[in-house]
Design a protein around this motif. Structure first.
Motif, PDB file in Angstrom:
ATOM      1  N   MET A 217      45.195  76.550  35.902  1.00  0.00           N
ATOM      2  CA  MET A 217      43.829  76.082  36.121  1.00  0.00           C
ATOM      3  C   MET A 217      43.550  75.900  37.612  1.00  0.00           C
ATOM      4  SD  MET A 217      41.028  75.234  34.523  1.00  0.00           S
ATOM      5  CE  MET A 217      41.392  74.614  32.887  1.00  0.00           C
ATOM      6  N   GLU A 218      44.547  75.469  38.383  1.00  0.00           N
ATOM      7  CA  GLU A 218      44.377  75.292  39.828  1.00  0.00           C
ATOM      8  C   GLU A 218      43.898  76.587  40.478  1.00  0.00           C
ATOM      9  OE1 GLU A 218      47.822  73.662  41.787  1.00  0.00           O
ATOM     10  OE2 GLU A 218      48.304  72.455  40.012  1.00  0.00           O
ATOM     11  N   LYS A 219      44.442  77.705  40.016  1.00  0.00           N
ATOM     12  CA  LYS A 219      44.079  79.001  40.587  1.00  0.00           C
ATOM     13  C   LYS A 219      42.682  79.423  40.129  1.00  0.00           C
ATOM     14  CE  LYS A 219      48.946  80.406  40.604  1.00  0.00           C
ATOM     15  NZ  LYS A 219      49.953  81.319  40.006  1.00  0.00           N
ATOM     16  N   LEU A 220      42.380  79.154  38.856  1.00  0.00           N
ATOM     17  CA  LEU A 220      41.084  79.571  38.313  1.00  0.00           C
ATOM     18  C   LEU A 220      39.909  78.872  38.993  1.00  0.00           C
ATOM     19  CD1 LEU A 220      41.613  79.900  34.442  1.00  0.00           C
ATOM     20  CD2 LEU A 220      41.216  81.729  36.093  1.00  0.00           C
ATOM     21  N   VAL A 221      40.048  77.555  39.233  1.00  0.00           N
ATOM     22  CA  VAL A 221      38.921  76.793  39.791  1.00  0.00           C
ATOM     23  C   VAL A 221      38.653  77.167  41.253  1.00  0.00           C
ATOM     24  CG1 VAL A 221      39.252  74.852  38.212  1.00  0.00           C
ATOM     25  CG2 VAL A 221      40.325  74.798  40.480  1.00  0.00           C
ATOM     26  N   GLN A 222      39.578  77.845  41.891  1.00  0.00           N
ATOM     27  CA  GLN A 222      39.334  78.325  43.251  1.00  0.00           C
ATOM     28  C   GLN A 222      38.597  79.663  43.243  1.00  0.00           C
ATOM     29  OE1 GLN A 222      42.802  77.947  45.993  1.00  0.00           O
ATOM     30  NE2 GLN A 222      43.784  76.839  44.299  1.00  0.00           N
ATOM     31  N   LYS A 223      38.561  80.280  42.069  1.00  0.00           N
ATOM     32  CA  LYS A 223      37.931  81.596  41.936  1.00  0.00           C
ATOM     33  C   LYS A 223      36.577  81.515  41.240  1.00  0.00           C
ATOM     34  CE  LYS A 223      39.008  86.294  40.348  1.00  0.00           C
ATOM     35  NZ  LYS A 223      39.982  87.142  39.617  1.00  0.00           N
ATOM     36  N   TYR A 224      36.460  80.574  40.264  1.00  0.00           N
ATOM     37  CA  TYR A 224      35.228  80.432  39.493  1.00  0.00           C
ATOM     38  C   TYR A 224      34.707  79.005  39.613  1.00  0.00           C
ATOM     39  CZ  TYR A 224      36.923  84.701  37.219  1.00  0.00           C
ATOM     40  OH  TYR A 224      37.387  85.972  36.968  1.00  0.00           O
ATOM     41  N   PRO A 225      33.372  78.812  39.574  1.00  0.00           N
ATOM     42  CA  PRO A 225      32.842  77.439  39.620  1.00  0.00           C
ATOM     43  C   PRO A 225      33.276  76.641  38.405  1.00  0.00           C
ATOM     44  CG  PRO A 225      31.100  79.047  39.177  1.00  0.00           C
ATOM     45  CD  PRO A 225      32.315  79.826  39.550  1.00  0.00           C
ATOM     46  N   ILE A 226      33.514  75.349  38.614  1.00  0.00           N
ATOM     47  CA  ILE A 226      33.971  74.460  37.560  1.00  0.00           C
ATOM     48  C   ILE A 226      32.898  73.405  37.284  1.00  0.00           C
ATOM     49  CG2 ILE A 226      35.289  73.245  39.347  1.00  0.00           C
ATOM     50  CD1 ILE A 226      36.145  73.099  35.638  1.00  0.00           C
ATOM     51  N   TYR A 227      32.564  73.221  36.009  1.00  0.00           N
ATOM     52  CA  TYR A 227      31.619  72.173  35.602  1.00  0.00           C
ATOM     53  C   TYR A 227      32.311  71.330  34.542  1.00  0.00           C
ATOM     54  CZ  TYR A 227      28.329  75.054  38.120  1.00  0.00           C
ATOM     55  OH  TYR A 227      27.710  75.772  39.118  1.00  0.00           O
ATOM     56  N   ALA A 228      32.670  70.128  34.939  1.00  0.00           N
ATOM     57  CA  ALA A 228      33.433  69.241  34.050  1.00  0.00           C
ATOM     58  C   ALA A 228      32.660  67.946  33.834  1.00  0.00           C
ATOM     59  CB  ALA A 228      34.804  68.944  34.654  1.00  0.00           C
ATOM     60  N   PHE A 229      32.557  67.522  32.574  1.00  0.00           N
ATOM     61  CA  PHE A 229      31.732  66.363  32.233  1.00  0.00           C
ATOM     62  C   PHE A 229      32.557  65.313  31.484  1.00  0.00           C
ATOM     63  CE2 PHE A 229      29.047  70.186  32.182  1.00  0.00           C
ATOM     64  CZ  PHE A 229      28.153  69.857  33.178  1.00  0.00           C
ATOM     65  N   HIS A 230      32.149  64.055  31.656  1.00  0.00           N
ATOM     66  CA  HIS A 230      32.746  62.915  30.927  1.00  0.00           C
ATOM     67  C   HIS A 230      34.264  62.825  31.161  1.00  0.00           C
ATOM     68  CE1 HIS A 230      29.369  64.477  28.246  1.00  0.00           C
ATOM     69  NE2 HIS A 230      28.887  63.394  28.810  1.00  0.00           N
ATOM     70  N   ILE A 231      34.683  63.038  32.393  1.00  0.00           N
ATOM     71  CA  ILE A 231      36.109  63.018  32.689  1.00  0.00           C
ATOM     72  C   ILE A 231      36.606  61.576  32.819  1.00  0.00           C
ATOM     73  CG2 ILE A 231      37.922  63.844  34.224  1.00  0.00           C
ATOM     74  CD1 ILE A 231      36.343  66.029  32.759  1.00  0.00           C
ATOM     75  N   LYS A 232      37.670  61.261  32.089  1.00  0.00           N
ATOM     76  CA  LYS A 232      38.261  59.923  32.160  1.00  0.00           C
ATOM     77  C   LYS A 232      39.353  59.905  33.223  1.00  0.00           C
ATOM     78  CE  LYS A 232      37.276  59.199  27.272  1.00  0.00           C
ATOM     79  NZ  LYS A 232      36.583  60.478  27.117  1.00  0.00           N
ATOM     80  N   GLU A 233      39.566  58.738  33.756  1.00  0.00           N
ATOM     81  CA  GLU A 233      40.547  58.592  34.834  1.00  0.00           C
ATOM     82  C   GLU A 233      41.949  59.010  34.397  1.00  0.00           C
ATOM     83  OE1 GLU A 233      41.685  55.201  38.200  1.00  0.00           O
ATOM     84  OE2 GLU A 233      40.586  54.653  36.377  1.00  0.00           O
ATOM     85  N   SER A 234      42.234  58.842  33.101  1.00  0.00           N
ATOM     86  CA  SER A 234      43.574  59.159  32.579  1.00  0.00           C
ATOM     87  C   SER A 234      43.730  60.624  32.169  1.00  0.00           C
ATOM     88  CB  SER A 234      43.867  58.272  31.360  1.00  0.00           C
ATOM     89  OG  SER A 234      42.872  58.470  30.354  1.00  0.00           O
ATOM     90  N   ASP A 235      42.667  61.410  32.263  1.00  0.00           N
ATOM     91  CA  ASP A 235      42.716  62.802  31.823  1.00  0.00           C
ATOM     92  C   ASP A 235      43.624  63.617  32.744  1.00  0.00           C
ATOM     93  OD1 ASP A 235      42.211  65.464  31.037  1.00  0.00           O
ATOM     94  OD2 ASP A 235      40.162  64.961  30.431  1.00  0.00           O
ATOM     95  N   PRO A 236      44.667  64.271  32.223  1.00  0.00           N
ATOM     96  CA  PRO A 236      45.556  65.093  33.052  1.00  0.00           C
ATOM     97  C   PRO A 236      44.825  66.196  33.809  1.00  0.00           C
ATOM     98  CG  PRO A 236      46.476  64.782  30.848  1.00  0.00           C
ATOM     99  CD  PRO A 236      45.083  64.247  30.810  1.00  0.00           C
ATOM    100  N   PHE A 237      43.659  66.577  33.299  1.00  0.00           N
ATOM    101  CA  PHE A 237      42.858  67.620  33.944  1.00  0.00           C
ATOM    102  C   PHE A 237      42.564  67.277  35.400  1.00  0.00           C
ATOM    103  CE2 PHE A 237      38.703  69.400  35.082  1.00  0.00           C
ATOM    104  CZ  PHE A 237      38.905  70.741  34.811  1.00  0.00           C
ATOM    105  N   LEU A 238      42.423  65.989  35.687  1.00  0.00           N
ATOM    106  CA  LEU A 238      42.089  65.549  37.045  1.00  0.00           C
ATOM    107  C   LEU A 238      43.185  65.863  38.058  1.00  0.00           C
ATOM    108  CD1 LEU A 238      40.287  62.078  36.853  1.00  0.00           C
ATOM    109  CD2 LEU A 238      39.437  64.194  37.866  1.00  0.00           C
ATOM    110  N   THR A 239      44.403  66.010  37.574  1.00  0.00           N
ATOM    111  CA  THR A 239      45.525  66.208  38.505  1.00  0.00           C
ATOM    112  C   THR A 239      45.418  67.517  39.290  1.00  0.00           C
ATOM    113  OG1 THR A 239      46.899  67.254  36.782  1.00  0.00           O
ATOM    114  CG2 THR A 239      47.067  64.851  37.031  1.00  0.00           C
ATOM    115  N   ILE A 240      44.690  68.476  38.752  1.00  0.00           N
ATOM    116  CA  ILE A 240      44.595  69.766  39.469  1.00  0.00           C
ATOM    117  C   ILE A 240      43.917  69.592  40.823  1.00  0.00           C
ATOM    118  CG2 ILE A 240      44.524  71.065  37.300  1.00  0.00           C
ATOM    119  CD1 ILE A 240      41.556  71.543  37.770  1.00  0.00           C
TER     120      ILE A 240
END
Length: 567
Positions: free
Chosen positions: A124-147
Motif C-alpha cells: 500500500m505504501e507504494k500504491l499511495v505514492q502513485k495513485y491518490p488516496i481517499y480514506a474516511f473514518h480512520i481510527k487512531e488504532s487502524d493499522p492502515f495509518l502506519t503506512i
C-alpha cells in the motif's frame, strides 16, 4: 428543398402567449398543476426561457456560470472505485485489479475493518505514492495509518488525496487534505439540498477557526456529498456549492478563485433490496448528474451493495463512469450544464436559500450550537417523514419498491456489505419479509366485463404487491347472486371488491344484504363519507384507493392478518 427550409421562419412566441396555450390545454385545471414543488421549497416551472430567466435571475446568469467555471479546477474527474473485501490480501487484489481496469484512486473506509498484514501495508505504501488516496473514518488504532509514518519524508510529497478521522499525519504530506465537511450523515438522515449546502458552509467556518489563515485552511479542506436521484437538482447542488464557497472565501478576504475538491458518491438513500437491478439505473442517473455538476472525485456503489457485492457488480459500477467518459467526452468540457436556463435558475435558488440558512445558523452560534440545540435533528426528522410520506402517497416513485413491485423473487434477510440507516425502502422491505414468511390468501372479487374492472384490479394488485402480498382474481361475476355464492363456497383470508366506478354503488346495495360477517372484505375506490359509513356498518372493513397512505394501509393489513393467525 433545403434552401426553402433554411429560408423558413417561425413566429416568435413569448412566455405570456405560451402560458395561455398551456392553460387552454389543461382544460379547466389550474396552471399550478404544471409546477413541481421540491422538498427544498423550490417551485420548478414547466418551461424555462430567456425571458423567464432574465426576470427571475435578474441578469446574474453570466456571473453564475463564470464563478462556477473559475471555481472548478478541471473538467475531468477522478474515478474512485471502492474495494469491499474484509481481508487485506483480497482487498489488495481487488484494488490492484480495478486500477488496471480504469479505477484512478484508492478508497478506504475505516468503518469497514480490514484485517491487514505487514506485507499488504508495504504494498500500500507504494500504491499511495502513485495513485491518490481517499480514506474516511480512520481510527487512531487502524493499522492502515502506519503506512504514512513508514513512507520516507522525501517521498511524502508524492502522496495526494484526503484522509479524515482520528488522524495526525507526520510532516511532509502537503497534498493530503484532512479537513472535511462530510455531508453523508445528514443526507441519510433525510437532509434536503439546502440544508446540506448550508451545513457544509457552517462546518467550514468552524474548521477554519482552527487554522492560522484562510489560505492554509483552503489548502486542507474538501467537501463530501451523496448525490441522489433528483437529476437536475443534484447538478445544481454541486454548482451552487462552488459559488457559495467562493462567497465564503471572499468574506474572509480571500479574493482569489478557490477551487476546493468536491468528493461525490452515489446515494444509498434510494437504493433498495427489492428489485436490486433498478439500483444500477439509479447509480447511472446519479453518476451522470454528479459529473455534469462538476464533481472532482466520484464513487459509484454497486447495485447489490445492500446484500453482497460480486466482482460483476463492482465492474458494472466502475464501468458506469468509464462509459460516461468514453461516450460523452464530458471530461473535456468545463461546467457542461452552464448556460442552461433551467439549471442556472435552480442553482441560483439553491444559493439564495442555502446562504440564508447558513446566516441563520451562524447567528445562532454556529454549527456546533445549532446541532446541540436539536434544531438540526428536528429538521432532519421532519424531512425524512416528508420523504416517506411522498412515497407512501405515491407522489414519488421508488420503482420496484412502492411501484411495479416484482413478487417473482424473494427477499432474504442476510448480512449486507453496507447498511445505511434512513433508507427509504426499509419499511417496504420489512413488510415484504413478513408476507414472504406468512402469505395470506388474497382474492380480487371482480364484477362485470374485463375491460370494466381491470383498471381497478390492476391498481389493487400493484398496491398490495408493494408490501409483498400476492393476489389472485376471482371469476368475473355477472351477478351479485353468483358473487355471494362464490364467496360462501371459497376459502380466502382477504377479499377486495373491484367494480367499475359507475356500477359500484348499485352492486354494493345488493351485495350488502348478504355479506358474511366472518369475511374480511375491502372495496376498491373512493366514495362519499355517507356511503363508506353505510358499507362499513354492513360488514365492509375498509377501502383501497389512489392517493391513500400505502404504508399505513399495508401495516393495517399486516396487523389484521397477525390477529387472524393467532385465533
Amino acid at each position: 428543398m433545403v434552401s426553402e427550409m433554411k429560408a423558413s421562419k417561425f413566429q416568435q412566441v413569448n412566455d405570456q402567449e405560451w402560458r395561455k396555450i398551456a392553460i387552454k390545454s389543461l382544460r379547466g385545471l389550474p396552471f399550478e398543476k404544471l409546477i413541481t414543488k421540491t422538498i427544498e421549497g423550490i417551485d420548478i416551472a414547466p418551461l424555462y426561457t430567456k425571458e423567464y430567466t432574465d426576470n427571475h435571475l435578474q441578469n446574474v446568469q453570466e456571473k453564475i456560470v463564470q464563478t462556477v467555471r473559475s471555481g472548478t479546477a478541471s473538467p475531468n474527474w477522478t474515478i474512485a472505485q471502492q474495494s469491499y473485501a474484509p481481508e487485506g490480501e483480497q482487498w489488495m487484489k481487488e484494488i490492484k485489479e480495478s486500477l488496471e481496469k480504469g479505477n484512478e484512486s484508492i478508497i478506504y473506509d475505516g468503518n469497514r475493518s480490514v484485517n491487514w498484514k505487514d506485507e499488504q501495508l508495504t504494498e500500500m505504501e507504494k500504491l499511495v505514492q502513485k495513485y491518490p488516496i481517499y480514506a474516511f473514518h480512520i481510527k487512531e488504532s487502524d493499522p492502515f495509518l502506519t503506512i504514512f509514518s513508514k513512507i520516507n519524508e522525501a517521498d511524502r510529497k508524492k502522496v495526494k488525496g484526503a484522509i479524515t478521522g482520528d488522524v495526525r499525519l507526520p510532516k511532509g504530506y502537503y497534498f493530503v487534505r484532512t479537513m472535511v465537511a462530510d455531508q453523508l450523515s445528514i443526507h441519510y438522515q433525510g437532509a434536503d439540498i439546502v440544508t446540506e449546502l448550508a451545513i457544509a458552509l457552517s462546518k467550514a467556518v468552524e474548521e477554519a477557526k482552527n487554522v492560522d489563515s484562510f489560505t492554509a485552511f483552503a489548502n486542507q479542506f474538501f467537501v463530501r456529498f451523496a448525490v441522489d436521484t433528483h437529476f437536475f437538482m443534484e447538478i445544481a447542488k454541486i454548482r451552487a456549492f462552488r459559488i457559495l464557497w467562493q462567497t465564503l472565501a471572499e468574506s474572509y478576504g480571500y479574493n482569489k478563485q478557490s477551487a476546493i475538491p468536491v468528493y461525490s458518491e452515489t446515494s444509498l438513500r434510494t437504493y433498495s433490496k427489492l428489485d436490486p437491478y433498478v439500483n444500477l439505473l439509479r447509480a447511472g442517473n446519479e453518476a451522470l448528474s454528479a459529473v455534469l455538476g462538476g464533481t472532482d472525485i466520484l464513487t459509484v456503489h454497486p447495485h447489490n451493495i445492500l446484500s453482497k457485492v460480486t466482482p460483476t457488480s463492482i465492474r458494472n459500477a466502475r464501468n458506469i463512469q468509464l462509459v460516461i467518459k468514453e461516450e460523452t467526452f464530458i471530461q473535456y468540457v468545463l461546467d457542461p450544464a452552464g448556460g442552461s436556463y433551467y439549471i442556472d435558475s435552480l442553482t441560483n435558488e439553491l444559493i439564495e436559500k442555502a446562504w440564508t440558512l447558513f446566516q441563520k445558523i451562524e447567528a445562532q452560534g454556529g454549527y456546533s450550537t445549532y446541532v446541540a440545540s436539536g434544531t438540526l435533528e428536528e429538521k432532519l426528522q421532519q424531512r425524512k417523514k416528508e420523504r416517506i410520506n411522498e412515497l407512501s402517497h405515491h407522489k414519488k416513485s421508488l420503482i420496484g419498491t412502492n411501484k411495479y413491485a416484482d413478487l417473482s423473487t424473494t427477499l432474504t434477510k442476510e448480512e449486507a456489505t453496507v447498511d445505511v440507516e434512513g433508507r427509504l425502502a426499509k419499511t417496504y422491505e420489512d413488510l415484504r419479509l413478513f408476507f414472504e414468511k406468512d402469505q395470506p390468501k388474497v382474492v380480487l372479487l371482480t364484477f362485470g366485463k374485463l375491460k370494466e374492472f381491470k383498471p381497478r384490479a390492476d391498481f389493487v394488485a400493484g398496491f398490495l404487491a408493494a408490501g409483498g402480498i400476492k393476489t389472485v382474481w376471482s371469476p368475473a361475476f355477472d351477478s351479485v347472486e353468483t358473487a355471494n355464492k362464490w364467496i360462501k363456497e371459497n376459502d380466502f383470508d382477504y377479499g377486495i371488491i373491484c367494480i367499475h366506478p359507475n356500477e359500484t354503488e348499485q352492486v354494493m346495495v345488493t351485495l350488502m344484504k348478504d355479506i358474511q360477517e366472518d369475511k374480511w372484505l375491502d372495496v376498491a375506490g373512493t366514495y362519499e363519507t355517507r356511503l363508506q359509513e353505510v358499507w362499513i356498518q354492513a360488514g365492509i372493513d375498509g377501502f383501497i384507493y389512489k392517493g391513500q397512505d400505502q404504508l399505513e394501509k399495508l401495516t393495517a393489513i399486516k396487523k389484521r392478518f397477525e390477529q387472524e393467525v393467532r385465533r
